[in-house]
Motif scaffolding. Structure first.
Motif, PDB file in Angstrom:
ATOM      1  N   SER A 212       0.859  -1.178   0.000  1.00 51.93           N
ATOM      2  CA  SER A 212       0.000   0.000   0.000  1.00 51.93           C
ATOM      3  C   SER A 212       0.895   1.228   0.000  1.00 51.93           C
ATOM      4  O   SER A 212       1.914   1.268   0.698  1.00 51.93           O
ATOM      5  N   ARG A 242      -5.219   5.112  -2.785  1.00 44.01           N
ATOM      6  CA  ARG A 242      -6.536   5.768  -2.797  1.00 44.01           C
ATOM      7  C   ARG A 242      -6.956   6.104  -4.218  1.00 44.01           C
ATOM      8  O   ARG A 242      -8.031   5.752  -4.670  1.00 44.01           O
ATOM      9  N   ARG A 243      -6.087   6.820  -4.939  1.00 43.54           N
ATOM     10  CA  ARG A 243      -6.412   7.288  -6.285  1.00 43.54           C
ATOM     11  C   ARG A 243      -5.328   6.826  -7.259  1.00 43.54           C
ATOM     12  O   ARG A 243      -4.246   6.425  -6.850  1.00 43.54           O
ATOM     13  N   ASP A 246      -1.783   8.062  -6.979  1.00 43.52           N
ATOM     14  CA  ASP A 246      -0.985   7.559  -5.863  1.00 43.52           C
ATOM     15  C   ASP A 246      -0.193   6.302  -6.238  1.00 43.52           C
ATOM     16  O   ASP A 246       0.702   5.900  -5.499  1.00 43.52           O
ATOM     17  N   SER A 270      -8.878   2.406  -3.547  1.00 40.70           N
ATOM     18  CA  SER A 270      -9.940   2.431  -2.545  1.00 40.70           C
ATOM     19  C   SER A 270     -10.902   3.600  -2.746  1.00 40.70           C
ATOM     20  O   SER A 270     -12.085   3.491  -2.413  1.00 40.70           O
ATOM     21  N   GLU A 271     -10.420   4.730  -3.296  1.00 38.26           N
ATOM     22  CA  GLU A 271     -11.266   5.918  -3.505  1.00 38.26           C
ATOM     23  C   GLU A 271     -10.913   6.588  -4.835  1.00 38.26           C
ATOM     24  O   GLU A 271     -10.415   7.714  -4.849  1.00 38.26           O
TER      25      GLU A 271
END
Length: 343
Positions: A212, A242-243, A246, A270-271
């Motif tokens: 991550s 997240r995006r 990233d 995740s987002e």
């Protein structure tokens, strides 16, 4: 008066001084025990006290729970002996063969790869070369004596500067300096290599690589090392962020998958932003592994990144998806904030 420590699995012995952390004593005498942060935040150095007594000093509650304490477990990086001990802990071969050094280095380059990710390259003195295992880290020694840890992102065989991936932590003393005031040719000082997060090459099991954020850094070193050594075990990298922006070296991971048939890459957001037009996997990155591989009994897992991701993966993989506990290897990227809940 020093106390004797016996390792249950091998019978190997070493001595620990009063008030000396057990892990420190082991490493000082060339005994390879698992560890990560060395400050009670990550849980990598957990072992079971079979006989004898210890004092367990302040640590993060997530690294060692009260239930684990009642079962005789301890964090060896912040535990001291008060008598002779017998400990049941997984030993690590190979780390004792690598010399740990304190070295000066010069900032060779600063390359911003995302809004909050800096690729930092360090040049060693001309007469020095750092030998390390892919996946290990170095600790910067700051002027006030405090330390900050970062994994090396390039494989040991590669010539040239040492590469680190540094995420900006708002208000972080060192990362504020990296992003705001550090310049090329600045002098830094570090100690390394450190850590027991590296590829176990004596296995033939398929490899799951789980990252991550900037946990991608040591994973990158491990992949580059494996490809250089022509290790043909199947490898699948799950990289969560997240995006899309990233995933700061997305092209590199995709290129590995194109060039090497034994390597697969699964990015997970995740987002995702609406502008990402993301059609790939979403959710928690460790859940993507479970969706693809509900039975992990014949795999090795190497996980690196945020503590919550590492802890969730270890719990779910070993408790519910048949991964043997001794086939989960991790480097949890703990920060000063992770010690705020020390107990």
């Amino acid at each position: 008066m020093a106390y004797n420590v016996t390792l249950r699995q091998s019978g190997r012995q070493f001595q620990v001084e009063p008030d000396e952390p057990i892990l420190t004593a082991a490493l000082r005498q060339g005994v390879g025990l698992p560890y990560g942060c060395k400050n009670g935040a990550c849980g990598s150095c957990k072992g079971t006290i079979v006989a004898g007594g210890i004092e367990q000093r302040a640590h993060s509650s997530s690294a060692l729970s009260n239930d684990e304490k009642t079962r005789g477990m301890a964090l060896l990086c912040c535990a001291t002996a008060n008598c002779d001990l017998e400990i049941d802990v997984r030993e690590v071969a190979g780390v004792g063969d690598v010399q740990v050094k304190k070295l000066p280095c010069r900032v060779n380059a600063l390359e911003r790869k995302a809004d909050d990710v800096m690729l930092l390259k360090l040049q060693l003195p001309a007469n020095e070369r750092l030998q390390y295992l892919a996946g290990q880290y170095v600790e910067f020694i700051l002027k006030d004596g405090k330390r900050r840890s970062y994994s090396m992102a390039n494989a040991p065989h590669q010539e040239g500067p040492i590469e680190l991936h540094i995420r900006h932590m708002a208000g972080g003393v060192f990362t504020d300096h990296v992003f705001n005031t550090m310049k090329e040719r600045d002098i830094l000082r570090f100690e390394g290599p450190l850590g027991t997060f590296f590829l176990r090459e004596d296995s033939d099991k398929p490899i799951i690589l789980l990252a991550s954020g900037t946990g991608f850094a040591p994973i990158k070193a491990i992949v580059e090392h494996a490809l250089f050594k022509n290790i043909d075990r199947p490898m699948t990298l799950y990289w969560g962020a997240r995006r899309k922006k990233d995933l700061y070296l997305l092209d590199l991971a995709e290129q590995w998958a194109k060039d090497h048939p034994q390597f697969k890459f699964v990015p997970v957001l995740s987002e995702p932003d609406a502008g990402d037009a993301w059609t790939g996997r979403t959710g928690f990155v460790h859940r993507a592994v479970i969706e693809d591989l509900p039975d992990l009994s014949n795999y090795q897992v190497y996980a690196c990144g945020a503590p919550v991701m590492v802890e969730s993966a270890q719990r779910d993989f070993t408790s519910h998806h048949s991964l043997p506990e001794d086939e989960f290897y991790a480097d949890s990227f703990t920060s000063e904030a992770d010690l705020a809940n020390a107990v």
